[in-house]
Scaffold this active site. Structure first.
Site, PDB file in Angstrom:
ATOM      1  CG  PHE A 117     134.698  84.462  46.733  1.00 44.90           C
ATOM      2  CD1 PHE A 117     135.113  85.627  46.109  1.00 44.90           C
ATOM      3  CD2 PHE A 117     133.414  83.996  46.473  1.00 44.90           C
ATOM      4  CE1 PHE A 117     134.260  86.315  45.244  1.00 44.90           C
ATOM      5  CE2 PHE A 117     132.562  84.678  45.610  1.00 44.90           C
ATOM      6  CZ  PHE A 117     132.980  85.825  44.994  1.00 44.90           C
ATOM      7  CD  GLN A 231     124.744  80.110  48.298  1.00 43.83           C
ATOM      8  OE1 GLN A 231     125.069  80.451  47.178  1.00 43.83           O
ATOM      9  NE2 GLN A 231     125.543  79.444  49.106  1.00 43.83           N
ATOM     10  CG  HIS A 233     124.696  86.483  47.871  1.00 44.68           C
ATOM     11  ND1 HIS A 233     125.128  87.626  48.494  1.00 44.68           N
ATOM     12  CD2 HIS A 233     125.726  86.047  47.113  1.00 44.68           C
ATOM     13  CE1 HIS A 233     126.384  87.853  48.119  1.00 44.68           C
ATOM     14  NE2 HIS A 233     126.766  86.920  47.287  1.00 44.68           N
ATOM     15  CG  LEU A 243     125.075  89.175  43.899  1.00 50.15           C
ATOM     16  CD1 LEU A 243     124.624  88.422  45.130  1.00 50.15           C
ATOM     17  CD2 LEU A 243     125.865  88.256  42.990  1.00 50.15           C
ATOM     18  CD  GLU A 246     130.930  85.188  49.232  1.00 52.74           C
ATOM     19  OE1 GLU A 246     129.727  84.933  49.419  1.00 52.74           O
ATOM     20  OE2 GLU A 246     131.796  84.325  49.137  1.00 52.74           O
ATOM     21  NE  ARG A 286     127.857  83.386  48.402  1.00 55.12           N
ATOM     22  CZ  ARG A 286     127.948  83.273  47.092  1.00 55.12           C
ATOM     23  NH1 ARG A 286     127.115  82.506  46.432  1.00 55.12           N
ATOM     24  NH2 ARG A 286     128.851  83.949  46.432  1.00 55.12           N
ATOM     25  CG  HIS A 354     122.951  83.883  44.953  1.00 59.85           C
ATOM     26  ND1 HIS A 354     122.905  84.807  43.931  1.00 59.85           N
ATOM     27  CD2 HIS A 354     124.211  83.386  44.948  1.00 59.85           C
ATOM     28  CE1 HIS A 354     124.100  84.868  43.337  1.00 59.85           C
ATOM     29  NE2 HIS A 354     124.898  84.004  43.925  1.00 59.85           N
ATOM     30  NE  ARG A 389     126.742  78.435  44.338  1.00 58.14           N
ATOM     31  CZ  ARG A 389     127.255  79.596  43.909  1.00 58.14           C
ATOM     32  NH1 ARG A 389     128.507  79.670  43.495  1.00 58.14           N
ATOM     33  NH2 ARG A 389     126.514  80.680  43.889  1.00 58.14           N
TER      34      ARG A 389
HETATM   35  C1  LIG Z   1     123.704  87.522  39.970  1.00 58.11           C
HETATM   36  C2  LIG Z   1     124.492  86.256  40.091  1.00 58.11           C
HETATM   37  C3  LIG Z   1     125.846  86.298  40.339  1.00 58.11           C
HETATM   38  C4  LIG Z   1     126.581  85.118  40.452  1.00 58.11           C
HETATM   39  N1  LIG Z   1     127.929  85.191  40.692  1.00 58.11           N
HETATM   40  C5  LIG Z   1     128.650  84.049  40.741  1.00 58.11           C
HETATM   41  C6  LIG Z   1     130.067  84.095  40.904  1.00 58.11           C
HETATM   42  O1  LIG Z   1     130.671  85.158  40.960  1.00 58.11           O
HETATM   43  N2  LIG Z   1     130.738  82.925  40.965  1.00 58.11           N
HETATM   44  C7  LIG Z   1     130.116  81.709  40.873  1.00 58.11           C
HETATM   45  O2  LIG Z   1     130.784  80.676  40.924  1.00 58.11           O
HETATM   46  N3  LIG Z   1     128.770  81.646  40.711  1.00 58.11           N
HETATM   47  C8  LIG Z   1     128.032  82.780  40.625  1.00 58.11           C
HETATM   48  N4  LIG Z   1     126.666  82.702  40.450  1.00 58.11           N
HETATM   49  C9  LIG Z   1     126.066  81.395  40.199  1.00 58.11           C
HETATM   50  C10 LIG Z   1     126.333  80.984  38.766  1.00 58.11           C
HETATM   51  O3  LIG Z   1     126.456  82.119  37.958  1.00 58.11           O
HETATM   52  C11 LIG Z   1     125.231  80.111  38.193  1.00 58.11           C
HETATM   53  O4  LIG Z   1     124.973  79.042  39.039  1.00 58.11           O
HETATM   54  C12 LIG Z   1     125.656  79.567  36.836  1.00 58.11           C
HETATM   55  O5  LIG Z   1     126.049  80.617  35.981  1.00 58.11           O
HETATM   56  C13 LIG Z   1     124.555  78.762  36.160  1.00 58.11           C
HETATM   57  O6  LIG Z   1     125.007  78.401  34.876  1.00 58.11           O
HETATM   58  P1  LIG Z   1     124.225  77.346  34.011  1.00 58.11           P
HETATM   59  O7  LIG Z   1     124.967  77.204  32.727  1.00 58.11           O
HETATM   60  O8  LIG Z   1     123.950  76.146  34.799  1.00 58.11           O
HETATM   61  O9  LIG Z   1     122.815  78.045  33.737  1.00 58.11           O
HETATM   62  P2  LIG Z   1     122.448  79.477  33.126  1.00 58.11           P
HETATM   63  O10 LIG Z   1     123.593  80.348  32.890  1.00 58.11           O
HETATM   64  O11 LIG Z   1     121.327  79.975  33.958  1.00 58.11           O
HETATM   65  O12 LIG Z   1     121.895  79.077  31.683  1.00 58.11           O
HETATM   66  C14 LIG Z   1     120.691  78.372  31.526  1.00 58.11           C
HETATM   67  C15 LIG Z   1     120.434  78.206  30.044  1.00 58.11           C
HETATM   68  O13 LIG Z   1     119.318  77.350  29.858  1.00 58.11           O
HETATM   69  C16 LIG Z   1     118.440  77.919  28.931  1.00 58.11           C
HETATM   70  N5  LIG Z   1     117.097  77.430  29.254  1.00 58.11           N
HETATM   71  C17 LIG Z   1     116.491  77.365  30.456  1.00 58.11           C
HETATM   72  N6  LIG Z   1     115.258  76.854  30.322  1.00 58.11           N
HETATM   73  C18 LIG Z   1     115.091  76.589  29.009  1.00 58.11           C
HETATM   74  C19 LIG Z   1     114.011  76.072  28.249  1.00 58.11           C
HETATM   75  N7  LIG Z   1     112.851  75.713  28.794  1.00 58.11           N
HETATM   76  N8  LIG Z   1     114.183  75.958  26.896  1.00 58.11           N
HETATM   77  C20 LIG Z   1     115.362  76.329  26.314  1.00 58.11           C
HETATM   78  N9  LIG Z   1     116.395  76.821  26.998  1.00 58.11           N
HETATM   79  C21 LIG Z   1     116.249  76.946  28.323  1.00 58.11           C
HETATM   80  C22 LIG Z   1     118.600  79.410  29.082  1.00 58.11           C
HETATM   81  O14 LIG Z   1     118.196  80.077  27.906  1.00 58.11           O
HETATM   82  C23 LIG Z   1     120.102  79.514  29.332  1.00 58.11           C
HETATM   83  O15 LIG Z   1     120.786  79.543  28.112  1.00 58.11           O
HETATM   84  C24 LIG Z   1     125.933  83.874  40.333  1.00 58.11           C
HETATM   85  C25 LIG Z   1     124.563  83.825  40.090  1.00 58.11           C
HETATM   86  C26 LIG Z   1     123.859  85.005  39.991  1.00 58.11           C
HETATM   87  C27 LIG Z   1     122.372  84.902  39.783  1.00 58.11           C
END
Ligand SMILES: Cc1cc2nc3c(=O)[nH]c(=O)nc-3n(C[C@H](O)[C@H](O)[C@H](O)COP(=O)(O)OP(=O)(O)OC[C@H]3O[C@@H](n4cnc5c(N)ncnc54)[C@H](O)[C@@H]3O)c2cc1C
Length: 581
Positions: A117, A231, A233, A243, A246, A286, A354, A389
């Site tokens: 990666f 960031q 991407h 997306l 990578e 990135r 991203h 990151r």
């Molecule tokens: C397309 C894509 C691909 C990615 N691929 C990778 C990868 O391969 N490897 C890697 O390490 N990272 C990857 N990332 C980054 C990584 O996926 C994210 O940073 C990570 O999943 C975020 O997780 P989280 O639990 O912090 O938030 P999220 O998964 O975004 O969850 C946020 C939660 O908060 C809730 N929420 C938000 N606001 C409110 C509100 N006001 N009231 C109630 N609930 C709320 C939402 O409903 C949700 O349940 C990727 C990101 C994207 C966008």
């Protein structure tokens, strides 16, 4: 007003939120845990993660190598104590997920498979085909259902936190199906609301990624850290911003310009010294890859399309068999959303917003300066991501720091008073009045919230993108102030209570404006170039002044104020990020 009580309230049902909830349930099964999420947990953005999650597993790898890659990839802005904890706990967390049922990819000999990666010198990215986030989230969700102490408030939108005299007592939420406003009272609150990429118009981030938790914390007086680091991407589909992981480059894909030339060889990609592993220049970090795109664009070597300038990602030489086995989702996305088959055709791509390296200021246990308030996942800045990151560190971060924040929330739940103070309940009533009494009252037609959102996004893209400078950032700052003033004149057409998405958009734009303000003010203050923050007027990294985190907070007068906090260095002295081929 209805109130619901939990010992621990987790806001967000993504990877970080579910991991935190499970950690609470495991640490003390007597504590009740409420998980509030504005979408069903399985629809959180974590589900869309494709490429994989990093943790040391191979015998030729070491924790120090993972730490070094992360720190140098982050341009020495990571807190090294946090990184050390991260790399150390990562393998254990990933194996725990395996035991809970996550179908990690395997080598023919049965061992966990890894893929290269970007910015990682050695292969340490575990994957589940190119649907890693789906499998990871599914595993966590299923596991969370085993614990009777965890209950879910699905499709509840949290409006704001209840904070009084430096302690958090819960939050106020709207139950979307009924429009009912409920005070969620808790001894500890863990923010796991994800990132806020939607401050920009062109992003891989789902529509729900509106930085809500960052805005809650900011309004509650908690500083936001390193918000200027956004960031890009390098490979998003040009029309939708979807997306292309990578992992395509990890598996051997090439980036080529309009002449079919692998242009990255002309750029310093800042990757650490080479190792005897099969790597390509496409696996640079990135930030540098996205900057190289701008370089090609300026030299007129990009391809002009109806969606703007693009370069091409070429994976044809990988062959249909490998693509179907390791990158099936990429093929599906290209066919569905770009009407091309990457087995035979070039994929048009361009840099796309991203991820946010910055977020709510926490310590290595997810604790914020407000008692009873914790944060983990993309909403938080611990910080292990520094100025850039490395791909695949984020999913692992959700596990390691989600679990740590959950455990800390348990330890501190006992310190909370048995009853929230009246002041917190008064705040809840005020929010209810504001929503039911003001926003949902039929009013003379004012401005639409969508206009404000669009103008904010356009301004951020123009002035706080891959390259920035003082003049543009000042323009963006003034624009944001104007938009904030105009928010007062916004009215809603939809005044119904049931699934009122216009109301949600209004509340989300209010949050986005706060997040955007934090980004622009921090970017203006950082007069240097580091990682993803590139100032044309200050092109060099300046460790003398800026080997430090930005902390932005709202002053009592409501003005953003930025101060610097030194980076924690343990074992790796800052060095130049040099590229070796
Ligand atoms: C397309 C894509 C691909 C990615 N691929 C990778 C990868 O391969 N490897 C890697 O390490 N990272 C990857 N990332 C980054 C990584 O996926 C994210 O940073 C990570 O999943 C975020 O997780 P989280 O639990 O912090 O938030 P999220 O998964 O975004 O969850 C946020 C939660 O908060 C809730 N929420 C938000 N606001 C409110 C509100 N006001 N009231 C109630 N609930 C709320 C939402 O409903 C949700 O349940 C990727 C990101 C994207 C966008």
């Amino acid at each position: 007003m209805e109130t619901v009580h939990h010992d621990v309230l987790v806001i967000g049902g993504g990877g970080a939120g579910l991991r935190a909830a499970i950690a609470v349930a495991e640490a003390d099964p007597r504590l009740t845990v409420g998980v509030a999420s504005k979408v069903y947990p399985m629809r959180s953005h974590t589900v869309s993660a494709e490429g994989g999650a990093a943790a040391v597993i191979r015998p030729d790898d070491s924790l120090d190598e993972h730490a070094y890659d992360t720190i140098s990839g982050g341009d020495w802005l990571c807190d090294q104590d946090a990184v050390e904890v991260f790399v150390q706990e990562a393998p254990e967390e990933m194996l725990r997920l395996e035991h809970w049922g996550c179908p990690w990819g395997r080598n023919p000999d049965g061992r966990i498979a890894t893929r290269p990666f970007g910015g990682m010198k050695l292969e340490r990215t575990w994957y589940a085909a190119d649907k890693t986030g789906f499998h990871l989230l599914h595993t966590l969700y299923q596991t969370s259902l085993r614990f009777p102490s965890i209950s879910f408030h699905d499709e509840w939108f949290v409006v704001d936190l209840l904070v009084d005299k430096g302690r958090c007592h819960g939050a106020v939420a709207i139950e979307l199906a009924s429009g009912k406003i409920v005070a969620l009272i808790a001894r500890s609150v863990v923010l796991c609301t994800g990132g806020g990429g939607r401050i920009y118009p062109f992003t891989t981030n789902a529509n729900i990624k509106t930085g809500d938790g960052m805005a809650f914390a900011y309004r509650a007086g908690v500083p936001l850290k390193d918000m200027e680091f956004i960031q890009y991407h390098p490979t998003g589909l040009p029309f939708t911003g979807i997306l292309i992981t990578e992992a395509t480059r990890g598996e051997g894909g090439w980036l080529v310009n309009k002449d079919g030339y692998r242009y990255l060889q002309d750029y310093d990609l800042g990757t650490p010294e080479p190792k005897p592993v099969k790597r390509s220049m496409e696996l640079g970090p990135r930030d540098r890859l996205s900057q190289a795109f701008v370089g090609e664009e300026e030299k007129g070597r990009t391809v002009t399309t109806q969606w703007g300038e693009v370069v091409h990602l070429d994976i044809r030489h990988l062959g249909e068999k490998l693509i179907d086995e390791r990158l099936p989702f990429v093929r599906e996305l290209c066919r569905k959303y770009q009407k091309i088959d990457p087995v035979r055709e070039l994929i048009p791509v361009r840099p796309v917003v991203h991820y946010m390296m910055g977020g709510v200021h926490t310590d290595i246990d997810g604790a914020t300066p407000v008692a009873g308030l914790f944060a983990a996942g993309e909403v938080a800045c611990v910080s292990i991501n520094g100025a850039n990151r490395l791909g695949s560190n984020s999913l692992t971060e959700l596990l390691v720091f989600g679990a740590r924040a959950g455990r800390r929330a348990v330890r501190e739940a006992g310190d909370a008073p048995d009853r929230p103070p009246d002041a917190a309940l008064t705040q809840a009533l005020d929010m209810e009045r504001q929503i039911h009494g003001n926003l949902l009252r039929p009013a003379e037609k004012g401005e639409r919230v969508a206009t404000i959102r669009e103008e904010m996004q356009t301004s951020l893209e123009a002035h706080a993108g891959i390259y920035r400078e003082e003049e543009g950032l000042t323009t963006a700052r003034d624009k944001l102030q104007e938009l904030r003033d105009r928010m007062a004149g916004v009215t809603l057409d939809d005044t119904s209570l049931t699934f009122n998405t216009e109301l949600l958009h209004y509340l989300e734009v209010r949050n986005l404006l706060d997040v955007a303000e934090a980004v622009v003010h921090s970017a203006l203050n950082r007069e240097e170039s580091r990682g993803s923050h590139q100032r044309r007027d200050f092109p060099e990294r300046n460790d003398d002044r800026f080997l430090a985190h930005s902390l932005v907070r709202r002053s009592v007068e409501g003005e953003p104020e930025v101060e610097l906090l030194p980076v924690t260095i343990t074992r790796w002295e800052p060095a130049e990020r040099v590229y070796g081929k």
